[in-house]
Design a protein around this motif. Sequence first.
Motif, PDB file in Angstrom:
ATOM      1  N   VAL A  76      17.470  30.682 -54.179  1.00  0.00           N
ATOM      2  CA  VAL A  76      16.662  31.628 -53.415  1.00  0.00           C
ATOM      3  C   VAL A  76      15.537  30.824 -52.778  1.00  0.00           C
ATOM      4  O   VAL A  76      14.830  30.076 -53.456  1.00  0.00           O
ATOM      5  N   GLN A  77      15.396  30.952 -51.465  1.00  0.00           N
ATOM      6  CA  GLN A  77      14.443  30.133 -50.722  1.00  0.00           C
ATOM      7  C   GLN A  77      13.189  30.937 -50.367  1.00  0.00           C
ATOM      8  O   GLN A  77      13.257  32.127 -50.101  1.00  0.00           O
ATOM      9  N   ALA A  78      12.068  30.230 -50.351  1.00  0.00           N
ATOM     10  CA  ALA A  78      10.783  30.852 -50.024  1.00  0.00           C
ATOM     11  C   ALA A  78      10.099  30.057 -48.925  1.00  0.00           C
ATOM     12  O   ALA A  78      10.476  28.924 -48.624  1.00  0.00           O
ATOM     13  N   ALA A  79       9.074  30.651 -48.333  1.00  0.00           N
ATOM     14  CA  ALA A  79       8.388  30.043 -47.192  1.00  0.00           C
ATOM     15  C   ALA A  79       7.652  28.764 -47.560  1.00  0.00           C
ATOM     16  O   ALA A  79       7.449  27.893 -46.716  1.00  0.00           O
ATOM     17  N   ASN A  80       7.224  28.625 -48.818  1.00  0.00           N
ATOM     18  CA  ASN A  80       6.543  27.413 -49.271  1.00  0.00           C
ATOM     19  C   ASN A  80       6.778  27.239 -50.765  1.00  0.00           C
ATOM     20  O   ASN A  80       7.321  28.129 -51.429  1.00  0.00           O
ATOM     21  N   VAL A  81       6.361  26.114 -51.294  1.00  0.00           N
ATOM     22  CA  VAL A  81       6.673  25.796 -52.684  1.00  0.00           C
ATOM     23  C   VAL A  81       5.984  26.740 -53.661  1.00  0.00           C
ATOM     24  O   VAL A  81       6.561  27.140 -54.673  1.00  0.00           O
ATOM     25  N   ARG A  82       4.766  27.139 -53.385  1.00  0.00           N
ATOM     26  CA  ARG A  82       4.064  28.049 -54.293  1.00  0.00           C
ATOM     27  C   ARG A  82       4.758  29.412 -54.327  1.00  0.00           C
ATOM     28  O   ARG A  82       4.896  30.028 -55.392  1.00  0.00           O
ATOM     29  N   ALA A  83       5.184  29.881 -53.164  1.00  0.00           N
ATOM     30  CA  ALA A  83       5.899  31.159 -53.121  1.00  0.00           C
ATOM     31  C   ALA A  83       7.213  31.065 -53.897  1.00  0.00           C
ATOM     32  O   ALA A  83       7.614  32.019 -54.576  1.00  0.00           O
ATOM     33  N   ALA A  84       7.873  29.914 -53.827  1.00  0.00           N
ATOM     34  CA  ALA A  84       9.115  29.727 -54.576  1.00  0.00           C
ATOM     35  C   ALA A  84       8.866  29.814 -56.081  1.00  0.00           C
ATOM     36  O   ALA A  84       9.608  30.482 -56.814  1.00  0.00           O
TER      37      ALA A  84
END
Length: 262
Positions: free
Chosen positions: A176-184
């Motif tokens: 599952v991908q997120a907009a940035n590493v913290r969101a991931a």
Amino acid sequence: MKMLNHISNLLQRFEGIKGRHLATCVAIWVSAVQIVQAETLTVFAASSLRDALGEIATDFETQSGDDVVLVFAASSAVARQVAQGAPADAVLLADKDWADWLLAEGAVTEVSPFATNRLVVVGREDTSIAGMADLVANLGDSRIAMAQVEAVPAGRYGKAALITHGVWRTVEPQVVQAANVRAALRFVERGDARFGIGYASDLVALPTLSELYSFAPDTHPKIVYSGAQVTPAGASFMAYIQSVEAQNSLALWGFEALEIQQ
């Protein structure tokens, strides 16, 4: 402009004022000049720098008297915004490629590396992961959270490491991908993903997560945090980010001096 007009009015009133009254007026004038000289610097930065940079900016403000406004996003988004003319005085990115892209676009004239990091697998529980076989086995039918694998540095590093270990095709359907590493990594915090791939520095800011596995540096492109001044006003902040004080702050937040992996 209003402040400059105010100073001009004060100067006009100095005529005919003597003694201690003149000294008082001079003190007022000096304070007004200091207010005018104080600058507001805007720094666009990678999301993984959020906590460390907050502390560094506060220290910089104390020493310089200037104000710092911090804007965070994925390095890919930050670089594109700066290239399109966003009002940044300095830009700090999580890899050298996006910094070099800004250089090629003519948005900056010089790029300076200032830190590195470790790429790790994180989770909410102390699962034993000795290698990628353990990662796949423990993942089961759950999810593994990553930053966008084609654009965001942490995502690109993570995909490269999984390819090196020969498991990318196996786990790709469960990413599952997120907009940035913290969101991931927030996916992992909430229990929406069992594992996540991020930086060792993220674990300092997200204490509910644990490091389960550390990727060897040769399994992915070298992590080189790089920055640049965008306007002349950003030069002082770029100098400070490489100072001993700022480097010590970065170390406390889990980053490493670049020399460690050179």
